[in-house]
Design a protein around this motif. Structure first.
Motif, PDB file in Angstrom:
ATOM      1  N   MET B   1      39.264  21.742  47.804  1.00  0.00           N
ATOM      2  CA  MET B   1      38.738  20.946  48.911  1.00  0.00           C
ATOM      3  C   MET B   1      38.929  21.713  50.217  1.00  0.00           C
ATOM      4  SD  MET B   1      39.906  17.157  50.083  1.00  0.00           S
ATOM      5  CE  MET B   1      40.061  16.604  48.387  1.00  0.00           C
ATOM      6  N   ASP B   2      37.859  21.935  50.948  1.00  0.00           N
ATOM      7  CA  ASP B   2      37.955  22.684  52.190  1.00  0.00           C
ATOM      8  C   ASP B   2      38.594  21.839  53.279  1.00  0.00           C
ATOM      9  OD1 ASP B   2      36.858  24.919  51.136  1.00  0.00           O
ATOM     10  OD2 ASP B   2      34.821  24.386  51.690  1.00  0.00           O
ATOM     11  N   THR B   3      39.503  22.452  54.010  1.00  0.00           N
ATOM     12  CA  THR B   3      40.108  21.742  55.125  1.00  0.00           C
ATOM     13  C   THR B   3      39.368  22.107  56.404  1.00  0.00           C
ATOM     14  OG1 THR B   3      41.658  23.451  55.745  1.00  0.00           O
ATOM     15  CG2 THR B   3      42.336  21.977  53.964  1.00  0.00           C
ATOM     16  N   VAL B   4      39.650  21.315  57.424  1.00  0.00           N
ATOM     17  CA  VAL B   4      38.972  21.536  58.703  1.00  0.00           C
ATOM     18  C   VAL B   4      39.243  22.953  59.193  1.00  0.00           C
ATOM     19  CG1 VAL B   4      38.817  20.751  61.083  1.00  0.00           C
ATOM     20  CG2 VAL B   4      39.200  19.101  59.250  1.00  0.00           C
ATOM     21  N   SER B   5      40.521  23.383  59.097  1.00  0.00           N
ATOM     22  CA  SER B   5      40.844  24.706  59.639  1.00  0.00           C
ATOM     23  C   SER B   5      40.296  25.818  58.756  1.00  0.00           C
ATOM     24  CB  SER B   5      42.354  24.865  59.829  1.00  0.00           C
ATOM     25  OG  SER B   5      43.004  24.788  58.607  1.00  0.00           O
ATOM     26  N   ILE B   7      37.489  25.819  57.193  1.00  0.00           N
ATOM     27  CA  ILE B   7      36.075  25.971  57.482  1.00  0.00           C
ATOM     28  C   ILE B   7      35.876  26.633  58.836  1.00  0.00           C
ATOM     29  CG2 ILE B   7      33.922  24.689  57.826  1.00  0.00           C
ATOM     30  CD1 ILE B   7      35.099  22.595  55.864  1.00  0.00           C
ATOM     31  N   SER B   8      36.747  26.265  59.782  1.00  0.00           N
ATOM     32  CA  SER B   8      36.519  26.752  61.142  1.00  0.00           C
ATOM     33  C   SER B   8      37.271  28.037  61.462  1.00  0.00           C
ATOM     34  CB  SER B   8      36.949  25.672  62.139  1.00  0.00           C
ATOM     35  OG  SER B   8      38.337  25.500  62.057  1.00  0.00           O
ATOM     36  N   ALA B  10      38.531  31.428  62.270  1.00  0.00           N
ATOM     37  CA  ALA B  10      37.958  32.764  62.429  1.00  0.00           C
ATOM     38  C   ALA B  10      38.711  33.693  61.477  1.00  0.00           C
ATOM     39  CB  ALA B  10      38.147  33.208  63.864  1.00  0.00           C
ATOM     40  N   THR B  15      46.784  30.766  62.548  1.00  0.00           N
ATOM     41  CA  THR B  15      47.750  30.147  63.458  1.00  0.00           C
ATOM     42  C   THR B  15      48.985  29.708  62.682  1.00  0.00           C
ATOM     43  OG1 THR B  15      45.915  29.392  64.807  1.00  0.00           O
ATOM     44  CG2 THR B  15      48.022  28.332  65.186  1.00  0.00           C
ATOM     45  N   ARG B  85      49.189  24.940  55.502  1.00  0.00           N
ATOM     46  CA  ARG B  85      48.891  24.684  54.087  1.00  0.00           C
ATOM     47  C   ARG B  85      47.803  25.593  53.531  1.00  0.00           C
ATOM     48  NH1 ARG B  85      48.434  18.377  54.284  1.00  0.00           N
ATOM     49  NH2 ARG B  85      49.704  18.436  56.137  1.00  0.00           N
ATOM     50  N   VAL B  86      46.883  26.003  54.397  1.00  0.00           N
ATOM     51  CA  VAL B  86      45.809  26.886  53.939  1.00  0.00           C
ATOM     52  C   VAL B  86      46.388  28.159  53.352  1.00  0.00           C
ATOM     53  CG1 VAL B  86      43.836  28.217  54.700  1.00  0.00           C
ATOM     54  CG2 VAL B  86      44.287  26.006  55.725  1.00  0.00           C
TER      55      VAL B  86
END
Lengths: 370, 176
Positions: B1-5, B7-8, B10, B15, B85-86
């Protein structure tokens, strides 16, 4: 459709959130920093704010505090979305006024679900300010989903207010509200109006209603017999009696209300929800309807323009509709595949699929009636 | 499942939160399309290039000084790193491939104690091996909790914390 302000100094994040929000049928307002965000809060009055924590000029905590300090924006739900996600960060964010604090590692699905939950909660709390309101739902364009909206808005308002709501299906013959609620009425609106000609008695009027629940009552359209032409006077008596006795009365108005001698009735409503579908004929019909409402002296601020997407694709964009009509549209109800399932199950969408996007949008529509 | 970060994000930066005995630094590490793990292992430089640096005194870890658009941090001075977590997922997959046991560990660093799980080969008797791996400057600790020694209310949790070997004073394992 809700207006969602997104404040983040990361351009990729803004673009991603814009895509998520547009896909869910919302209108994103994008800002790169908190100062610009505060200006947009004042100018656009968003329904929800998503703010980053780590931003230049003003961090997310400071932005939250400023939003809460303004009486015009203190009740707007704020989701703080940050890469910095520890218990202490969440604690400080909530103290600063954030409604929720999510990690940027939150999944797209979880974020969108939370957005819908907060929008629905906010809509419900806003709606609690409405009282003894007469609301008319109407369209000059057939097939715009007026009855399904009227039925579901009645459910939304009744649930939010936890109070009695009357739904009047004013179609002289063959209205569908009773079918959509799975009811078998024994009387109908024509008979009620005859009764009102003879007396002005609430108890007598109540005998023509059929109860859907302890709080929702329907005055149904006749399902057989000859079409009756309603006249203005008993309808005025009906609206007056309902307004004095029901906190919420919602009228599913036939297009004839706009086109006939009944048009003066429109001025009795505290809000007119004018429904259009996103197509060219609807633009013409809505333009005409607005002219009629204007001629009848209905103030602009009582008219709620709603786009109801009854087809899955191919509709005109909001911007095109707004440009053609030369006025902003208040709400867009996105196409909801569960709507037809709910209708065929004879249940309102808000009860059949309460977590669907369509149900959430209708709940938000109800909130705009405040 | 893709997380917001995910996908966004760079691809040239990630971070993370860095910790020393006195500070918490939240910053983006310039990784230039490599993974953070690879950048940490890179022996050609002792520093990490950072962007958008926020500084928090360790006794007030939610306060933020900054941001400073650019910065650098000496790898050796980092006590530990909290991974988002990513990145954690990547680390966990890598560790699971080694088919080792996960055993409870207790680590002391200057001003911090870390508890969590570490990978351990069954039957191995030599604990110091964990501290002697040449390629792994930072030891991954799973399901980790970091607590300040003198300020116990200051604590941080993550599915993976990377602990700097050079800062480890004591490492104990429970493989019973």
């Amino acid at each position: 459709m809700a207006k969602v302000l997104v404040v983040d100094d990361n351009q990729s994040m803004l673009m991603v959130l814009r895509l998520f929000l547009e896909k869910a049928g919302h209108e994103p307002i994008l800002c790169y920093d908190g100062l610009e965000g505060l200006k947009q809060v004042e100018a656009r009055k968003p329904d929800l704010i998503i703010s980053d924590l780590m931003m230049p000029k003003m961090n997310g905590y400071q932005f939250c505090e400023q939003v809460r300090a303004n009486p015009n924006s203190r009740d707007i739900p704020i989701i703080m979305l940050s890469a910095r996600y520890q218990g202490v960060d969440k604690e400080v964010a909530l103290k600063a006024g954030a409604t929720d604090y999510l990690s940027k590692d939150t999944s797209q699905t979880a974020l969108m679900k939370r957005i819908e939950e907060l929008l629905t909660q906010s809509a419900s709390s806003n709606v609690s300010n409405i009282a003894n309101a007469l609301i008319g739902v109407v369209s000059l364009r057939g097939g715009s989903g007026v009855t399904s909206l009227a039925v579901n808005m009645t459910v939304a308002l009744s649930a939010a207010l936890k109070t009695q709501a009357a739904l009047i299906d004013l179609m002289p013959l063959g209205g569908h509200a009773a079918l959509m609620l799975g009811l078998r009425p024994t009387s109908y609106v024509g008979r009620a109006l005859v009764g009102l000609n003879n007396n002005n008695n609430l108890e007598e009027l109540r005998t023509h209603f059929v109860a859907y629940s302890t709080t929702i009552h329907l005055l149904a359209s006749a399902s057989s017999g000859d079409a009756v032409v309603f006249s203005l006077d008993p309808l005025k008596k009906l609206t007056a009696l309902l307004q004095s006795n029901f906190p919420i009365s919602l009228f599913d108005l036939p297009r004839a209300t706009l086109e006939s001698d009944l048009a003066p009735l429109l001025k009795s409503f505290s809000k007119i929800v004018l429904v259009l579908s996103p197509d060219i004929p609807s633009i013409q019909s809505t333009f005409l309807a607005l002219q009629i409402l204007n001629k009848q002296g209905v103030p602009d601020d009582r008219i709620i323009l709603v786009v109801n997407e009854t087809m899955p694709q191919g509709g005109l964009p909001m911007e095109t509709l707004e440009k053609a009509l030369k006025r902003p549209l208040t709400v867009k109800i996105p196409f909801e595949p569960e709507m037809i399932v709910a209708i065929n199950n004879r249940r309102p969408l808000l009860l059949h699929s309460p977590k669907s996007g369509g149900a959430a949008a209708i709940a938000r529509l109800a909130s705009t009636l405040v | 499942m893709d997380t917001v970060s995910q996908i966004s994000q760079a691809i040239d930066r990630v971070t993370v939160d860095f910790f020393t005995g006195s500070y918490r630094f939240s910053a983006s590490v310039i990784v230039n399309k490599y993974s953070l793990i690879n950048v940490l292992r890179d022996k050609t430089t002792n520093h990490l290039n950072l962007a958008d640096v926020y500084i928090s005194p360790i006794d007030k870890p939610s306060d933020m000084i900054g941001p400073y658009p650019r910065g650098a941090i000496a790898k050796d001075e980092i006590s530990f790193i909290l991974l988002p977590r990513v990145l954690e997922r990547v680390g966990q997959e890598r560790l699971q491939n080694q088919k080792q046991l996960e055993v409870p560990v207790f680590i002391t660093l200057p001003f911090f104690e870390i508890q969590g799980l570490s990978q351990w080969r069954k039957g191995d008797q030599d604990v110091k091996k964990l501290l002697l791996t040449d390629t792994q400057k930072f030891i991954p600790i799973l399901q980790a909790k970091a607590q300040h020694t003198y300020l116990p209310t200051v604590n941080f949790q993550s599915s993976i914390i990377l602990v700097n070997q050079l800062k480890v004073e004591l490492l104990c394992i429970d493989d019973a």
